[in-house]
Design a protein around this motif. Structure first.
Motif, short mmCIF file in Angstrom:
data_model
loop_
_atom_site.label_atom_id
_atom_site.label_comp_id
_atom_site.label_asym_id
_atom_site.label_seq_id
_atom_site.Cartn_x
_atom_site.Cartn_y
_atom_site.Cartn_z
N GLY A 84 -1.99 -7.33 6.76
CA GLY A 84 -1.34 -6.03 6.71
C GLY A 84 -0.27 -6.01 5.64
O GLY A 84 0.09 -7.03 5.07
N THR A 85 0.22 -4.80 5.38
CA THR A 85 1.26 -4.62 4.37
C THR A 85 2.56 -4.17 5.03
O THR A 85 2.52 -3.56 6.10
CB THR A 85 0.83 -3.56 3.35
N SER B 55 -5.00 5.73 -0.60
CA SER B 55 -4.33 4.51 -1.05
C SER B 55 -5.01 3.94 -2.29
O SER B 55 -4.36 3.48 -3.23
CB SER B 55 -4.33 3.48 0.07
N CYS C 12 1.61 2.85 3.34
CA CYS C 12 2.17 2.00 4.40
C CYS C 12 3.63 2.40 4.64
O CYS C 12 4.46 2.27 3.74
CB CYS C 12 2.08 0.54 3.98
N ASP D 72 0.88 -1.18 0.00
CA ASP D 72 0.00 0.00 0.00
C ASP D 72 0.91 1.22 0.00
O ASP D 72 1.87 1.29 0.77
CB ASP D 72 -0.89 -0.03 1.25
N CYS E 51 6.06 -0.40 3.92
CA CYS E 51 6.26 -0.64 2.49
C CYS E 51 7.28 0.34 1.93
O CYS E 51 8.15 -0.02 1.14
CB CYS E 51 4.94 -0.51 1.73
N LEU F 95 -5.42 1.28 3.21
CA LEU F 95 -5.23 2.34 4.21
C LEU F 95 -5.95 3.63 3.83
O LEU F 95 -5.44 4.72 4.09
CB LEU F 95 -3.73 2.59 4.42
#
Length: 243
Positions: free
Chosen positions: A211-212, A135, A101, A98, A104, A131
């Motif tokens: 989650g990312t 996003s 994130c 994302d 990320c 998110l």
């Protein structure tokens, strides 16, 4: 972890077997024996809980591997997913991410380093915007940029941006990247953009990601940020396993 009474009873019997007696005793008698055993050896409770946890983890791992095998072609060879690195590489790394994130964004340098150091890695990106609206807008714009041949450049620019990805910031970066913004907006509504995001949502749910970033590397499901040495090791493991 709070266990139902019957589950605790079964687990206690498992860690404290009563050879040849259990099937001859009433439930009340078994409960009394277990109660007395627990008073003498209270560590039985922890042994029972640990045994249950091991069994649950093994079952979850087995289920995840089945899901992985059933969806490997979609994960690694989906023609509607962006591919960076070497399209003919012998190891495929799939990243769910994302643009908003922070982990990320932190992983960007690690992933770029991998592509630079290993010329035989295929990097498949799964846009997974979870998110917020910014996003979603960023993911749609990035996927739409493929029609202008600028996905990779735009992706790295979005991932390296300061602040949150919003409609305004994404459009600003699109202009800086040299994208035709009007065309980009039209292409964001293309069916293949919607399909990619929907597939990412379905795959992440099946794989148990919550989650990312999250990675799929060979037979390994890797939720969360991965340090560079671990990422390289997972790639090497996948390469060896494929031989």
């Amino acid at each position: 972890m709070i266990l139902p009474k019957r589950a605790m009873l079964a687990l206690c019997l498992a860690v404290l077997p009563l050879p040849g007696l259990a099937k001859e005793l009433t439930e009340a008698e078994i409960k009394q024996l277990v109660y007395e055993a627990i008073l003498e050896r209270p560590e039985i409770i922890m042994q029972a809980v640990e045994k249950l946890q091991r069994e649950q983890e093994a079952a979850s791992a087995g289920a995840a591997q089945t899901v992985l095998e059933n969806n490997r072609d979609t994960l690694e060879r989906d023609p509607n997913a962006p591919v960076l690195g070497n399209p003919e590489g012998d190891v495929t790394v799939v990243e769910f991410f994302d643009y908003n994130c922070p982990y990320c964004r932190r992983a960007m340098a690690t992933v770029q380093g991998l592509l630079k150091d290993d010329a035989n890695v295929r990097l498949v990106y799964r846009e997974w915007p979870i998110l917020g609206d910014g996003s979603v807008f960023a993911a749609r714009a990035a996927l739409a940029s493929r029609k202008q041949g600028k996905y990779e450049e735009f992706h790295w620019a979005l991932m390296g941006m300061q602040g949150r990805a919003t409609e305004a910031s994404v459009i600003r970066i699109a202009r800086e990247t040299g994208l035709d913004v009007e065309r980009l907006r039209r292409d964001m509504d293309a069916p293949e953009v919607e399909e990619h995001i929907a597939t990412s949502m379905a795959l992440s749910r099946k794989l148990g990601f919550n989650g990312t970033p999250s990675f799929v590397i060979g037979d390994n499901l890797v939720p969360g940020f991965v340090e560079q040495p671990q990422l390289y090791e997972l790639v090497n493991q996948a390469r060896e396993a494929a031989k």
